[in-house]
Design a protein around this motif. Structure first.
Motif, short mmCIF file in Angstrom:
data_model
loop_
_atom_site.label_atom_id
_atom_site.label_comp_id
_atom_site.label_asym_id
_atom_site.label_seq_id
_atom_site.Cartn_x
_atom_site.Cartn_y
_atom_site.Cartn_z
N GLY A 164 -5.95 -8.27 16.44
CA GLY A 164 -4.59 -8.36 15.95
C GLY A 164 -3.54 -7.78 16.88
O GLY A 164 -2.36 -7.74 16.53
N LEU A 165 -3.96 -7.32 18.06
CA LEU A 165 -3.01 -6.78 19.03
C LEU A 165 -2.44 -7.93 19.86
O LEU A 165 -2.86 -8.20 20.98
CB LEU A 165 -3.70 -5.76 19.94
N VAL A 166 -1.46 -8.63 19.29
CA VAL A 166 -0.88 -9.79 19.96
C VAL A 166 0.59 -9.51 20.29
O VAL A 166 1.21 -8.60 19.74
CB VAL A 166 -0.99 -11.05 19.07
N GLU A 167 1.14 -10.29 21.20
CA GLU A 167 2.50 -10.05 21.68
C GLU A 167 3.54 -10.20 20.57
O GLU A 167 4.57 -9.52 20.57
CB GLU A 167 2.82 -11.02 22.82
N SER A 168 3.28 -11.09 19.62
CA SER A 168 4.26 -11.34 18.56
C SER A 168 4.33 -10.21 17.54
O SER A 168 5.26 -10.16 16.73
CB SER A 168 3.93 -12.65 17.84
N GLY A 169 3.37 -9.28 17.57
CA GLY A 169 3.37 -8.17 16.62
C GLY A 169 1.99 -7.95 16.05
O GLY A 169 1.14 -8.84 16.05
N LEU A 170 1.76 -6.75 15.57
CA LEU A 170 0.46 -6.38 15.02
C LEU A 170 0.10 -7.29 13.85
O LEU A 170 0.93 -7.55 12.96
CB LEU A 170 0.50 -4.93 14.57
N GLN A 171 -1.16 -7.76 13.81
CA GLN A 171 -1.63 -8.59 12.71
C GLN A 171 -2.88 -7.96 12.10
O GLN A 171 -3.67 -7.34 12.80
CB GLN A 171 -1.96 -10.01 13.20
N GLY A 172 -3.04 -8.13 10.81
CA GLY A 172 -4.20 -7.56 10.15
C GLY A 172 -4.34 -8.08 8.74
O GLY A 172 -3.88 -9.18 8.40
N TRP A 173 -4.99 -7.26 7.89
CA TRP A 173 -5.27 -7.64 6.52
C TRP A 173 -4.87 -6.50 5.59
O TRP A 173 -4.99 -5.33 5.93
CB TRP A 173 -6.76 -7.93 6.34
N ALA A 174 -4.44 -6.84 4.39
CA ALA A 174 -4.14 -5.86 3.35
C ALA A 174 -4.63 -6.40 2.02
O ALA A 174 -4.62 -7.61 1.79
CB ALA A 174 -2.65 -5.54 3.29
N ALA A 175 -5.06 -5.50 1.14
CA ALA A 175 -5.53 -5.88 -0.19
C ALA A 175 -5.04 -4.85 -1.19
O ALA A 175 -4.98 -3.66 -0.88
CB ALA A 175 -7.05 -5.99 -0.22
N ASP A 176 -4.73 -5.33 -2.39
CA ASP A 176 -4.18 -4.45 -3.42
C ASP A 176 -4.75 -4.83 -4.77
O ASP A 176 -4.14 -5.60 -5.52
CB ASP A 176 -2.65 -4.56 -3.43
N PRO A 177 -5.95 -4.32 -5.14
CA PRO A 177 -6.53 -4.65 -6.45
C PRO A 177 -5.64 -4.28 -7.62
O PRO A 177 -5.73 -4.87 -8.69
CB PRO A 177 -7.83 -3.83 -6.46
N GLN A 178 -4.77 -3.31 -7.45
CA GLN A 178 -3.90 -2.88 -8.54
C GLN A 178 -2.91 -3.96 -8.93
O GLN A 178 -2.41 -3.98 -10.06
CB GLN A 178 -3.14 -1.62 -8.14
N GLN A 179 -2.64 -4.89 -8.01
CA GLN A 179 -1.64 -5.93 -8.28
C GLN A 179 -2.23 -7.15 -8.98
O GLN A 179 -1.54 -8.13 -9.21
CB GLN A 179 -0.99 -6.38 -6.97
N SER A 180 -3.53 -7.13 -9.30
CA SER A 180 -4.18 -8.21 -10.05
C SER A 180 -4.00 -9.58 -9.39
O SER A 180 -3.67 -10.57 -10.04
CB SER A 180 -3.65 -8.26 -11.49
N GLY A 181 -4.20 -9.62 -8.09
CA GLY A 181 -4.15 -10.89 -7.38
C GLY A 181 -2.79 -11.27 -6.86
O GLY A 181 -2.65 -12.27 -6.18
N LYS A 182 -1.75 -10.50 -7.20
CA LYS A 182 -0.43 -10.81 -6.72
C LYS A 182 -0.24 -10.18 -5.35
O LYS A 182 -1.15 -9.65 -4.75
CB LYS A 182 0.62 -10.31 -7.71
N GLU A 183 0.98 -10.24 -4.85
CA GLU A 183 1.24 -9.70 -3.52
C GLU A 183 0.99 -8.19 -3.49
O GLU A 183 1.07 -7.50 -4.51
CB GLU A 183 2.67 -10.01 -3.12
N VAL A 184 0.71 -7.70 -2.31
CA VAL A 184 0.52 -6.26 -2.11
C VAL A 184 1.80 -5.52 -2.49
O VAL A 184 2.90 -5.99 -2.22
CB VAL A 184 0.15 -5.99 -0.64
N ALA A 185 1.66 -4.34 -3.14
CA ALA A 185 2.83 -3.56 -3.56
C ALA A 185 3.77 -3.35 -2.37
O ALA A 185 3.35 -3.05 -1.26
CB ALA A 185 2.38 -2.22 -4.12
#
Length: 386
Positions: A164-185
């Motif tokens: 994820g160390l690319v010139e356009s900006g850091l890329q990665g993954w996030a998960a938020d079980p508290q949001q019940s499948g919706k977007e990360v808080a």
């Protein structure tokens, strides 16, 4: 996970000075059972709820630079984890609970990675069999420092690797079980991670819909298979579930022989095979009705429910011809294909389906916007593709 360190992050009350952190000075001791349990739990979370995220420089979070420094070898785990603990405390609002921040050096597909988990202490009871006065019984112990139990609900996870160390900006993954499948808080995603979602759920849902329609359009000649697959996609998109899992859709609705090609076609069209949030806002008007075009010039527009309940039945004769049977009551007869349609308001332009939405079936099948089904007689639908 190779090494891990845990810091205590207290609750940060609104409009008050942030309380001091309880920072660890060295790594946790992870035996193999603990390591395996943590890895298994977090793999499951990312597989089910992981969302691709990308750095947003306008959010001005210190985390992306700290992650780059660690992955580039400029900081060790103890140092970078302390910085991240401060960043998490400062990003939380008055409603955010106290908890722990676990930061781990890890490997993802053989590449160096940094893992962050926000979680809370949990409580529970433990029993141990003992012998008292020669009699067997159980000693009960109250535990107030449990972590990541089977019932854990409150934690958020982020993962960044060298990929994820690319010139356009850091890329990665996030998960938020508290949001019940919706977007990360938002506090976790924006204030702490300094990131935004890489793919808008509305756009991903539209892309899945269009890609499935194109796949059916380009792959099959059997009219029943076409109808089954189009109807399955429409039902899936109309369901009340907040997420869409293309892998589960494939296994539940497609014949096994068609599944590998479906997976490859999604990848070719930049549609993820993993779970993503479903949002039909951009295609809701396409999910109301289905249109079937026949080679003799006849066509049928029917509600999806009529196809599901069998009152509209499609049978393939195996020789290129198809029988379409409609079982219902006749309510009106008149001249003209558009008879009986409700007129549109004056000067209103109907939204007609695009050629990209057509699926050759009998000769063609397509989902049709609700507005088009209500067009006046002077607004004819486009000629069927053959």
């Amino acid at each position: 996970m190779e090494q891990a360190i845990v810091h205590v992050v207290p609750k940060h009350a609104k409009n008050e000075e942030p309380p001091p952190l309880q920072l660890s000075q060295t790594f946790c001791r992870l035996d193999e059972d603990v390591r395996a349990e943590l890895q298994g739990k977090l793999r499951e979370v990312f597989a089910r709820l992981g969302r691709e995220v990308v750095e947003d420089p306008e959010l001005k979070s210190p985390l992306p630079d700290a992650v780059r420094a660690f992955l580039g070898g400029g900081q060790d785990l103890v140092e970078v984890s302390g910085e991240l603990a401060h960043a998490l405390r400062d990003s939380q609002n008055g409603s955010s609970s106290a908890g722990l921040l676990l930061v781990a050096a890890a490997r993802l597909d053989g590449q160096r990675a940094l893992l962050m988990v926000k979680l809370e202490h949990e409580t529970g009871m433990q029993t141990n069999e003992i012998v008292a006065d020669g009699l067997r019984t159980f000693a009960m112990q109250y535990l107030d420092d449990l972590l990541l139990t089977q019932k854990s609900k409150v934690y958020k996870v982020a993962l960044f690797s060298e990929e994820g160390l690319v010139e356009s900006g850091l890329q990665g993954w996030a998960a938020d079980p508290q949001q019940s499948g919706k977007e990360v808080a938002r506090f976790f995603l924006e204030k702490f991670l300094g990131c935004r979602h890489q793919n808008d759920p509305r756009e991903l849902t539209r892309r899945f819909h269009d890609t499935v329609m194109t796949w059916v359009n380009s792959r099959f000649t059997d009219s029943v298979v076409r109808m089954d697959y189009v109807m399955a996609a429409m039902v899936e998109l109309q369901s009340s579930t907040p997420e869409l899992n293309p892998t589960e859709f494939r296994e539940a609705h497609l014949q096994e022989v068609h599944q590998p090609d479906f997976t490859a076609f999604l990848a070719e069209n930049d549609v993820p095979i993993h779970t993503f949030e479903k949002n039909t806002e951009l295609i809701s008007n396409r999910l109301e009705k289905m249109r079937v075009d026949l080679s003799n010039g006849a066509f049928l527009v029917a509600p999806l429910e009529a196809v599901q309940d069998g009152t509209v039945l499609v049978e393939d004769l195996g020789d290129g011809r198809t029988v379409v049977t409609i079982t219902s009551k006749v309510t009106q007869t008149s001249s003209g294909a558009a008879a009986g349609r409700r007129p549109k308001p004056a000067n209103a332009t109907p939204e007609l389906p695009s050629q990209a939405e057509m699926i050759p079936g009998l000769e063609s099948v397509m989902v049709i916007p609700a507005q088009a089904a209500q067009a006046s007689a002077g607004n004819e639908l486009p000629t069927a593709q053959t």
